[in-house]
Design a protein around this motif. Structure first.
Motif, PDB file in Angstrom:
ATOM      1  N   CYS A 224       0.988  -1.139   0.028  1.00  0.00           N
ATOM      2  CA  CYS A 224       0.112   0.150   0.043  1.00  0.00           C
ATOM      3  C   CYS A 224       0.967   1.213   0.041  1.00  0.00           C
ATOM      4  O   CYS A 224       0.653   2.155  -0.734  1.00  0.00           O
ATOM      5  CB  CYS A 224      -0.808   0.126   1.116  1.00  0.00           C
ATOM      6  SG  CYS A 224      -2.224  -1.309   1.213  1.00  0.00           S
ATOM      7  N   ALA A 257      -6.620  -6.931   0.660  1.00  0.00           N
ATOM      8  CA  ALA A 257      -7.103  -5.428   0.407  1.00  0.00           C
ATOM      9  C   ALA A 257      -8.633  -5.524  -0.069  1.00  0.00           C
ATOM     10  O   ALA A 257      -9.262  -4.492   0.143  1.00  0.00           O
ATOM     11  CB  ALA A 257      -6.260  -4.561  -0.204  1.00  0.00           C
ATOM     12  N   TYR A 264      -6.877   0.226  -5.856  1.00  0.00           N
ATOM     13  CA  TYR A 264      -6.331   0.733  -4.485  1.00  0.00           C
ATOM     14  C   TYR A 264      -5.766   2.157  -4.815  1.00  0.00           C
ATOM     15  O   TYR A 264      -5.861   3.181  -4.085  1.00  0.00           O
ATOM     16  CB  TYR A 264      -5.343  -0.053  -3.751  1.00  0.00           C
ATOM     17  CG  TYR A 264      -5.152   0.591  -2.536  1.00  0.00           C
ATOM     18  CD1 TYR A 264      -5.849   0.375  -1.270  1.00  0.00           C
ATOM     19  CD2 TYR A 264      -3.815   1.311  -2.156  1.00  0.00           C
ATOM     20  CE1 TYR A 264      -5.158   0.532  -0.099  1.00  0.00           C
ATOM     21  CE2 TYR A 264      -3.518   1.766  -1.046  1.00  0.00           C
ATOM     22  CZ  TYR A 264      -4.190   1.313  -0.047  1.00  0.00           C
ATOM     23  OH  TYR A 264      -3.893   1.886   1.399  1.00  0.00           O
TER      24      TYR A 264
END
Length: 272
Positions: A224, A257, A264
């Motif tokens: 991330c 996720a 994302y």
């Protein structure tokens, strides 16, 4: 302690790993007696002071530091003799099964639980305060900080040593191998211990978190971070993290996720 009442129910969570906290509040000198039924699942951390907690005909002495549990639709009476210091976490009714499965929420048998190490809880509260003072608030990070506080309420001096170089070594090795297979027997042998000893020492520092779950957490945090903080292509991020197969990296990311790496990045990337 810089914590005011915070209501997080409207915040959308990215992940569905931890129970989503609904409200958080800190009362440095609570004097009110509570006599009501709740519609939520609550943890009340009593940090100083004393009083009473009454359920039906059963009365429990409340002596800080301790945790009080409240659950939906049960008439409850509790409060301080004069005043006490309290921090509370409120979770919605629908998290009750998840909380029970975590083995932290059995109010019918243990509605009042002693806190062995108040210092560990106060450290966790300080971290929670930092999260709540960030702009914008990251609700997933707040959920994690709340859960760390619940876990800290179980800490004991024996289970929470200040430092251990071997644990640091284990963490580094797991962090540096997020893609491949980890031979835990070989890892234990390289540290001069059996696998059973390795697992026992790991559990002392990371209660409730397996090696694989720790690696997944590290993988998610690092991937991330790279997706948001860099302009690297996804295949370049995958390679930098040790994945020779971009599609395997993407499948793993999506499983954790609940969205693809590209989704994302589009959703959380801030233009710069």
């Amino acid at each position: 302690m810089d914590i005011k009442v915070s209501h997080l129910k409207p915040y959308e969570r990215r992940f569905a790993i931890l129970p989503a906290v609904e409200s958080i509040g800190y009362l440095p000198r609570k004097t009110t007696l509570i006599n009501q039924s709740f519609r939520s699942c609550n943890f009340s951390f009593i940090l100083s002071g004393h009083g009473e907690y009454r359920l039906g005909t059963v009365s429990y002495a409340v002596e800080a530091p301790c945790v009080l549990l409240q659950w939906p639709d049960e008439p409850m009476y509790y409060g301080p003799e004069s005043s006490w210091e309290e921090l509370y976490l409120i979770y919605p009714r629908q998290t009750q099964e998840l909380l029970r499965n975590s083995k932290t929420f059995y109010p019918e048998t243990a509605p009042v639980r002693h806190i062995p190490m108040l210092s560990a809880v106060r450290e966790a509260i300080d971290r929670l305060a930092q999260r709540l003072n960030e702009t914008p608030i990251d609700p997933d990070a707040v959920d994690l900080a709340c859960w760390e506080m619940v876990m800290a309420s179980y800490a004991t001096p024996a289970s929470r040593p200040a430092e251990n170089p071997r644990i640091d070594q284990i963490e580094r090795r797991l962090q540096n191998n997020l893609a491949g297979h980890v031979d835990y027997h070989a890892l234990a042998a390289s540290l001069g211990m059996s696998l059973a000893t390795l697992r026992r020492r790991w559990a002392d520092y990371h209660p409730g978190m397996s090696f694989s779950r720790y690696r997944e957490s590290c993988f998610l945090q690092e991937s991330c971070r790279r997706l948001i903080e860099s302009d690297d292509l996804i295949k370049e991020i995958a390679a930098a993290m040790g994945f020779s197969d971009q599609y395997y990296f993407s499948r793993r990311f999506r499983r954790l996720a609940r969205m693809t790496p590209s989704e994302y990045r589009r959703r959380y990337r801030v233009a710069h």
